[in-house]
Enzyme design. Structure first.
Site, PDB file in Angstrom:
ATOM      1  N   ASP A  53       9.252   2.829   0.192  1.00  0.00           N
ATOM      2  CA  ASP A  53       7.947   3.326   1.041  1.00  0.00           C
ATOM      3  C   ASP A  53       8.326   2.864   2.514  1.00  0.00           C
ATOM      4  O   ASP A  53       7.778   1.797   2.895  1.00  0.00           O
ATOM      5  CB  ASP A  53       6.835   2.937   0.588  1.00  0.00           C
ATOM      6  CG  ASP A  53       5.537   3.606   1.299  1.00  0.00           C
ATOM      7  OD1 ASP A  53       5.690   4.262   2.227  1.00  0.00           O
ATOM      8  OD2 ASP A  53       4.437   3.290   0.747  1.00  0.00           O
ATOM      9  N   TYR A  79       0.692  -1.135  -0.001  1.00  0.00           N
ATOM     10  CA  TYR A  79       0.111  -0.102   0.180  1.00  0.00           C
ATOM     11  C   TYR A  79       0.678   1.374   0.182  1.00  0.00           C
ATOM     12  O   TYR A  79       1.983   1.317   0.964  1.00  0.00           O
ATOM     13  CB  TYR A  79      -1.115   0.050   1.334  1.00  0.00           C
ATOM     14  CG  TYR A  79      -1.783   1.367   1.337  1.00  0.00           C
ATOM     15  CD1 TYR A  79      -2.886   1.381   0.439  1.00  0.00           C
ATOM     16  CD2 TYR A  79      -1.741   2.181   2.310  1.00  0.00           C
ATOM     17  CE1 TYR A  79      -3.606   2.631   0.422  1.00  0.00           C
ATOM     18  CE2 TYR A  79      -2.733   3.266   2.330  1.00  0.00           C
ATOM     19  CZ  TYR A  79      -3.362   3.334   1.622  1.00  0.00           C
ATOM     20  OH  TYR A  79      -4.234   4.368   1.703  1.00  0.00           O
ATOM     21  N   LYS A  96       3.569   8.590   9.325  1.00  0.00           N
ATOM     22  CA  LYS A  96       3.105   7.961  10.636  1.00  0.00           C
ATOM     23  C   LYS A  96       4.170   8.379  11.986  1.00  0.00           C
ATOM     24  O   LYS A  96       3.960   9.561  12.220  1.00  0.00           O
ATOM     25  CB  LYS A  96       3.236   6.226  10.335  1.00  0.00           C
ATOM     26  CG  LYS A  96       2.076   6.096   9.321  1.00  0.00           C
ATOM     27  CD  LYS A  96       1.666   4.590   9.372  1.00  0.00           C
ATOM     28  CE  LYS A  96       0.350   4.398   8.736  1.00  0.00           C
ATOM     29  NZ  LYS A  96       0.443   4.133   7.088  1.00  0.00           N
TER      30      LYS A  96
HETATM   31  C1  LIG Z   1      -0.130   4.430   5.902  1.00  0.00           C
HETATM   32  C2  LIG Z   1       0.725   4.193   5.006  1.00  0.00           C
HETATM   33  C3  LIG Z   1       0.783   5.184   3.714  1.00  0.00           C
HETATM   34  C4  LIG Z   1      -0.147   6.300   3.373  1.00  0.00           C
HETATM   35  O1  LIG Z   1      -0.091   7.118   4.395  1.00  0.00           O
HETATM   36  P1  LIG Z   1      -1.320   8.339   4.925  1.00  0.00           P
HETATM   37  O2  LIG Z   1      -0.881   9.149   6.017  1.00  0.00           O
HETATM   38  O3  LIG Z   1      -2.273   7.273   5.522  1.00  0.00           O
HETATM   39  O4  LIG Z   1      -1.742   8.896   3.838  1.00  0.00           O
HETATM   40  C5  LIG Z   1       1.397   4.595   2.424  1.00  0.00           C
HETATM   41  N1  LIG Z   1       2.498   3.968   2.569  1.00  0.00           N
HETATM   42  C6  LIG Z   1       2.529   2.862   3.588  1.00  0.00           C
HETATM   43  C7  LIG Z   1       3.369   2.038   3.565  1.00  0.00           C
HETATM   44  C8  LIG Z   1       1.657   3.223   4.647  1.00  0.00           C
HETATM   45  O5  LIG Z   1       1.698   2.289   5.651  1.00  0.00           O
END
Ligand SMILES: *Cc1c(COP(=O)(O)O)cnc(C)c1O
Length: 428
Positions: A239, A144, A267
């Site tokens: 990511d 994601y 996060k």
């Molecule tokens: C949570 C998450 C996102 C998106 O971040 P948001 O602050 O919710 O937009 C993107 N990549 C990874 C790996 C994530 O865990």
């Protein structure tokens, strides 16, 4: 004890908010039932309006590595907030924050801050496309990267949970440049890259995926991605929105000594406030406006509130050397769970690294990619989740998510959790 308040609050919310929630996984669709509405959080616990408390292993989806309302962070935020919450003009706090992150991540020479992980990934892909002049991107099934159109293809928990491959509202034209490959399968990456490298701008990957549940990289998978991308001048994007500062102080890149070209953060670096960060090599980062011609902007980007919470969190992480402690707690918890499962003949696989883990209910021997993930017994997880909730343990409301242990989780919390699992495993 007042029963039924959660249901009342949920019904009211559904009148005014689609599905009653501002982010889909919160709605408990994957596990059924009514979501718990939160009154407050402190330390390892959250409290609802019915008078229940829960030991929280969701921890705002991993954002809260210190725990809820960590005093030192809250104190700093309170003092900065008195002097204004946003200026739309630069502050030295932003430089201090960028420097902390550049010092922590070996590959990051410059950082641009934004308001969410979604923005970070979206901007990373735009930057990679602008830098290379190529259109196509490679992502991996189950990973994601936020909800930008072209990244919302086989994108892990949210879409896995809802059984839709992507989403409505994604014109074919927007996703036709996205290759979705299998995580941990380097052969396929090689084949696709060799055929299309002239058009491929970037490979974006959660180096340790946590959005289809936690998956660990096979030896040489990440190294292979680095080698092949370097050879064909493809931008490699890690990511690390979840993994950044979760596993160590410096990311998966430091753990395995593999330097990506760009890194997405979010996060934890916001200390519980909205944030995203895009970092990487100066040569690429300076393609961003106003130096270069890849546009990227944000009204509240780098606001002193998020940044102060971030700085204070990172300083605590750096100075208190908490990672060993977190890992020890998580080890005790996970080996305890394995032992109980063995005794009760419940078939599980636990994937764990640092202070994050997933309990897959599965007959498989191991779980290392999206295909394997999908073989999990979601019905059994549903039962497990609700029985644990009754015992006062709040787990992520989907089989395809990670559990997070924070600095605030105590030995007593772990003990209580294990005791609950012992009772619950008896009757699922
Ligand atoms: C949570 C998450 C996102 C998106 O971040 P948001 O602050 O919710 O937009 C993107 N990549 C990874 C790996 C994530 O865990």
């Amino acid at each position: 004890m007042v029963k039924g308040i959660n249901e009342k609050l949920f019904n009211e919310a559904k009148r005014y908010i689609p599905g009653g929630v501002n982010s889909p996984v919160r709605a408990f669709k994957a596990v059924g039932g009514t979501p718990v509405f939160i009154k407050k959080g402190k330390g390892s616990k959250i409290y609802d309006f019915e008078g229940n408390s829960y030991i929280d292993y969701c921890m705002s989806w991993g954002a809260l590595i210190l725990g809820h309302a960590y005093s030192e962070v809250i104190r700093k935020v309170k003092s900065v907030i008195e002097n204004g919450t946003s200026f739309g003009a630069p502050t030295p706090l932003e430089t201090e924050f960028a420097k902390l992150i550049c010092d922590a991540f070996p590959s990051i020479e410059m950082l641009r801050v934004m308001n969410s992980g979604t923005e970070a990934c979206m901007s990373a892909v735009r930057l990679a496309r602008g830098y290379t002049g190529r259109k196509k991107i490679i992502k991996f099934a189950g990973c994601y990267h936020g909800h930008a159109d072209y990244l919302l293809v086989q994108a892990g928990s949210g879409s896995t949970t809802f059984g839709i491959p992507s989403s409505l509202g994604l014109p074919d034209e927007y996703i036709k440049h996205t290759f979705v490959l299998s995580y941990n399968n380097l052969d396929v990456v090689e084949k696709v890259v060799k055929r299309y490298y002239k058009d491929i701008a970037c490979i974006i990957v959660e180096p340790i995926p946590a959005n289809m549940g936690v998956i660990l990289p096979k030896p040489n998978f990440l190294k292979g991605l680095r080698e092949i991308s370097e050879y064909y001048n493809i931008v490699l994007i890690f990511d690390e929105v979840i993994t950044g500062f979760r596993i160590n102080y410096g990311g998966v890149e430091k753990l395995y000594n593999i330097k990506p070209d760009l890194t997405c953060l979010g996060k934890i670096i916001g200390g519980g406030f909205p944030i995203g960060g895009l970092g990487g090599k100066k040569e690429i980062m300076e393609f961003l406006s106003p130096v270069g011609s890849v546009y990227q902007a944000g009204t509240l980007s780098g606001n002193p509130v998020s940044i102060t919470a971030g700085i204070s969190t990172l300083k605590i992480l750096k100075n208190k050397n908490i990672y060993k402690l977190l890992e020890e707690k998580t080890d005790i918890l996970c080996s305890g769970i394995k032992e109980i499962a063995m005794k009760k003949d419940i078939h599980i696989v636990i994937n764990k690294i640092g202070s994050m883990f997933t309990i897959f209910f599965t007959d498989e021997k191991d779980v290392y990619d999206y295909q394997k993930v999908l073989k999990s017994n979601t019905e059994q997880y549903r039962k497990f989740f609700h029985k644990m909730l009754k015992e006062g343990i709040y787990l992520p409301p989907s089989q395809f998510e990670a559990n997070f242990v924070s600095l605030s989780h105590t030995e007593k919390d772990i003990e209580k959790t294990l005791k609950a699992i012992y009772d619950v495993f008896k009757n699922i």
